[in-house]
Design a protein around this motif. Structure first.
Motif, PDB file in Angstrom:
ATOM      1  N   ASP A 140       0.746  -1.277   0.014  1.00 40.08           N
ATOM      2  CA  ASP A 140       0.104  -0.056  -0.031  1.00 40.08           C
ATOM      3  C   ASP A 140       0.793   1.230  -0.071  1.00 40.08           C
ATOM      4  N   ALA A 141       2.014   1.147   0.453  1.00 43.02           N
ATOM      5  CA  ALA A 141       2.854   2.233   0.956  1.00 43.02           C
ATOM      6  C   ALA A 141       3.717   2.346  -0.838  1.00 43.02           C
ATOM      7  N   GLY A 142       3.528   1.416  -1.626  1.00 44.08           N
ATOM      8  CA  GLY A 142       4.199   1.560  -2.759  1.00 44.08           C
ATOM      9  C   GLY A 142       5.467   0.758  -2.931  1.00 44.08           C
ATOM     10  N   LEU A 143       5.804   0.097  -2.025  1.00 43.35           N
ATOM     11  CA  LEU A 143       6.976  -0.828  -1.985  1.00 43.35           C
ATOM     12  C   LEU A 143       6.512  -2.438  -2.471  1.00 43.35           C
ATOM     13  N   GLU A 144       7.563  -2.952  -3.028  1.00 40.32           N
ATOM     14  CA  GLU A 144       7.451  -4.471  -3.363  1.00 40.32           C
ATOM     15  C   GLU A 144       8.234  -5.224  -2.636  1.00 40.32           C
ATOM     16  N   PRO A 145       7.586  -6.132  -1.614  1.00 40.29           N
ATOM     17  CA  PRO A 145       8.087  -7.049  -0.933  1.00 40.29           C
ATOM     18  C   PRO A 145       8.835  -8.098  -1.739  1.00 40.29           C
ATOM     19  N   VAL A 146      10.275  -8.400  -1.343  1.00 36.65           N
ATOM     20  CA  VAL A 146      10.737  -9.605  -1.993  1.00 36.65           C
ATOM     21  C   VAL A 146      11.465 -10.742  -1.100  1.00 36.65           C
ATOM     22  N   ASP A 147      11.209 -10.258   0.230  1.00 34.33           N
ATOM     23  CA  ASP A 147      11.905 -11.424   1.172  1.00 34.33           C
ATOM     24  C   ASP A 147      11.441 -11.217   2.549  1.00 34.33           C
ATOM     25  N   ARG A 148      11.371 -12.314   3.342  1.00 40.86           N
ATOM     26  CA  ARG A 148      10.937 -12.155   4.538  1.00 40.86           C
ATOM     27  C   ARG A 148      11.642 -13.508   5.507  1.00 40.86           C
ATOM     28  N   LYS A 149      12.321 -13.176   6.657  1.00 39.12           N
ATOM     29  CA  LYS A 149      12.975 -14.409   7.384  1.00 39.12           C
ATOM     30  C   LYS A 149      12.599 -14.000   8.762  1.00 39.12           C
ATOM     31  N   GLY A 150      12.587 -14.984   9.606  1.00 40.51           N
ATOM     32  CA  GLY A 150      12.652 -15.080  10.859  1.00 40.51           C
ATOM     33  C   GLY A 150      13.811 -14.737  11.882  1.00 40.51           C
ATOM     34  N   PHE A 151      13.850 -13.996  12.669  1.00 40.72           N
ATOM     35  CA  PHE A 151      14.906 -14.066  13.649  1.00 40.72           C
ATOM     36  C   PHE A 151      14.588 -14.928  14.912  1.00 40.72           C
ATOM     37  N   VAL A 152      15.398 -15.933  15.014  1.00 38.26           N
ATOM     38  CA  VAL A 152      15.098 -16.877  16.121  1.00 38.26           C
ATOM     39  C   VAL A 152      15.993 -17.123  17.222  1.00 38.26           C
ATOM     40  N   PHE A 153      15.484 -16.966  18.656  1.00 36.63           N
ATOM     41  CA  PHE A 153      16.568 -17.185  19.595  1.00 36.63           C
ATOM     42  C   PHE A 153      16.529 -18.503  19.916  1.00 36.63           C
ATOM     43  N   ASN A 154      17.870 -18.815  20.223  1.00 36.90           N
ATOM     44  CA  ASN A 154      18.215 -20.428  20.741  1.00 36.90           C
ATOM     45  C   ASN A 154      18.533 -20.161  22.121  1.00 36.90           C
ATOM     46  N   PRO A 155      17.737 -20.375  23.180  1.00 38.64           N
ATOM     47  CA  PRO A 155      18.350 -20.350  24.879  1.00 38.64           C
ATOM     48  C   PRO A 155      19.215 -21.296  25.171  1.00 38.64           C
ATOM     49  N   VAL A 156      19.592 -22.248  24.534  1.00 37.95           N
ATOM     50  CA  VAL A 156      20.622 -23.344  24.754  1.00 37.95           C
ATOM     51  C   VAL A 156      22.025 -22.511  24.502  1.00 37.95           C
ATOM     52  N   SER A 157      22.199 -22.126  23.082  1.00 34.02           N
ATOM     53  CA  SER A 157      23.463 -21.438  22.565  1.00 34.02           C
ATOM     54  C   SER A 157      23.598 -19.849  23.022  1.00 34.02           C
ATOM     55  N   TRP A 158      22.432 -19.522  23.270  1.00 38.25           N
ATOM     56  CA  TRP A 158      22.190 -18.074  23.756  1.00 38.25           C
ATOM     57  C   TRP A 158      22.662 -17.168  22.605  1.00 38.25           C
ATOM     58  N   SER A 159      22.054 -17.695  21.728  1.00 39.54           N
ATOM     59  CA  SER A 159      22.338 -16.785  20.447  1.00 39.54           C
ATOM     60  C   SER A 159      20.800 -16.759  19.207  1.00 39.54           C
ATOM     61  N   TRP A 160      21.302 -15.956  18.253  1.00 39.02           N
ATOM     62  CA  TRP A 160      20.101 -15.730  17.333  1.00 39.02           C
ATOM     63  C   TRP A 160      20.452 -16.278  16.042  1.00 39.02           C
ATOM     64  N   LYS A 161      19.402 -16.742  15.264  1.00 40.53           N
ATOM     65  CA  LYS A 161      19.915 -17.305  13.703  1.00 40.53           C
ATOM     66  C   LYS A 161      18.634 -16.943  12.995  1.00 40.53           C
ATOM     67  N   LEU A 162      18.961 -16.769  11.661  1.00 43.97           N
ATOM     68  CA  LEU A 162      18.048 -16.453  10.618  1.00 43.97           C
ATOM     69  C   LEU A 162      17.215 -17.792  10.375  1.00 43.97           C
ATOM     70  N   SER A 163      15.694 -17.819  10.080  1.00 43.04           N
ATOM     71  CA  SER A 163      15.180 -18.925   9.622  1.00 43.04           C
ATOM     72  C   SER A 163      14.189 -18.682   8.558  1.00 43.04           C
ATOM     73  N   ASP A 164      14.046 -19.397   7.546  1.00 42.73           N
ATOM     74  CA  ASP A 164      13.246 -19.179   6.578  1.00 42.73           C
ATOM     75  C   ASP A 164      11.581 -19.593   6.919  1.00 42.73           C
ATOM     76  N   ARG A 165      11.408 -20.295   7.944  1.00 44.31           N
ATOM     77  CA  ARG A 165      10.159 -20.694   8.407  1.00 44.31           C
ATOM     78  C   ARG A 165       9.647 -20.067   9.587  1.00 44.31           C
ATOM     79  N   ASP A 166      10.346 -20.092  10.609  1.00 40.69           N
ATOM     80  CA  ASP A 166       9.949 -19.613  11.914  1.00 40.69           C
ATOM     81  C   ASP A 166       9.906 -17.931  11.885  1.00 40.69           C
ATOM     82  N   LEU A 167       8.691 -17.229  11.769  1.00 38.99           N
ATOM     83  CA  LEU A 167       8.798 -15.918  11.873  1.00 38.99           C
ATOM     84  C   LEU A 167       7.713 -15.578  12.839  1.00 38.99           C
ATOM     85  N   SER A 168       7.693 -16.347  14.028  1.00 40.22           N
ATOM     86  CA  SER A 168       6.655 -16.211  14.961  1.00 40.22           C
ATOM     87  C   SER A 168       6.821 -15.128  16.067  1.00 40.22           C
TER      88      SER A 168
END
Length: 248
Positions: free
Chosen positions: A209-237
């Motif tokens: 609606d703002a005039g932009l063309e979406p081309v990609d989206r990914k999730g940032f997922v936090f792992n409490p075991v490794s205490w770090s973040w990673k990119l995910s193609d599926r988990d955008l929760s």
């Protein structure tokens, strides 16, 4: 062209004004952003390199690119972009963030144009950028559609817009509100309003609606075991990031 209305939410700005001095304290109130930053930077640099055909192994791969970090805070993203060779403008509606960012950039030997201003004011002034970084801001503005419209106006034709925010569901309430603010106390209580969170589909619709063309989206997922973040193609929760283009 019709004048753009400011989308600044005074209450939201006041929250971040109160925390300004702590931006570069890795164990302070912005600890979650320091933890997330490597993951954010990985996505941002890959998207920019892919869109503008840049080699990230080069000494200054983003040389010649003009990048705007809107809602720049203390400069956690602006500084890495400057180190990669970009001409960087960092803008924030919270005035107390700007001297913090300026001092840290000077201490780091970096030249970054920091400004106490808004996306709407810069768009009105006719500013244009190859890339607009819009990270963890859209959930804090008064009108997301007007804000995203200003971001689109700030892009050159074919320019890249990268926007991250928080999904709105039961899991995000538990993780981002109860977990981050009440249990872990990573953020002051009230930093986020769950009702302002935006689902990925809603954000895609707003960008179109703002005039932009979406081309990609990914999730940032936090792992409490490794205490770090990673990119995910599926988990955008909970946390997620999007890329969109201004049509050439």
């Amino acid at each position: 062209m019709q004048a753009l209305q400011s989308t600044v939410d005074a209450g939201e700005i006041a929250k971040f004004e109160a925390m300004a001095a702590e931006w570069w304290d890795e164990n302070g109130k912005f600890k979650p952003l320091h933890m997330l930053n490597p993951c954010r930077l990985d996505y941002i640099t890959q998207q920019i390199a892919g869109e503008f055909d840049r080699d990230l192994k080069a000494a200054k791969p983003f040389s010649g690119l003009r990048i705007l970090d809107i809602g720049c805070g203390g400069g956690l993203l602006a500084e890495p972009m400057a180190r990669l060779g970009a001409d960087v403008v960092g803008a924030d509606a919270a005035g107390r963030n700007i001297p913090v960012a300026q001092i840290h950039a000077e201490q780091s030997g970096l030249e970054i144009d920091y400004r106490h201003t808004t996306a709407e004011a810069m768009a009105e002034a006719g500013e244009e950028f190859d890339v607009v970084l819009n990270m963890e801001v859209v959930e804090h503005v008064a009108s997301p559609i007007d804000y995203l419209t200003a971001c689109r106006q700030l892009l050159k034709p074919g320019g890249l817009h990268i926007c991250s925010t928080l999904n709105r569901n039961a899991k995000s309430y538990v993780m981002a509100i109860i977990g981050a603010e009440h249990v872990m106390r990573w953020l002051p209580k009230g930093t986020h309003e769950w009702s302002k969170f935006i689902t990925p589909d809603e954000l895609y619709a707003l960008m179109r609606d703002a005039g932009l063309e979406p081309v990609d989206r990914k999730g940032f997922v936090f792992n409490p075991v490794s205490w770090s973040w990673k990119l995910s193609d599926r988990d955008l929760s909970v946390n997620y990031v999007t890329a969109s283009l201004k049509p050439a």
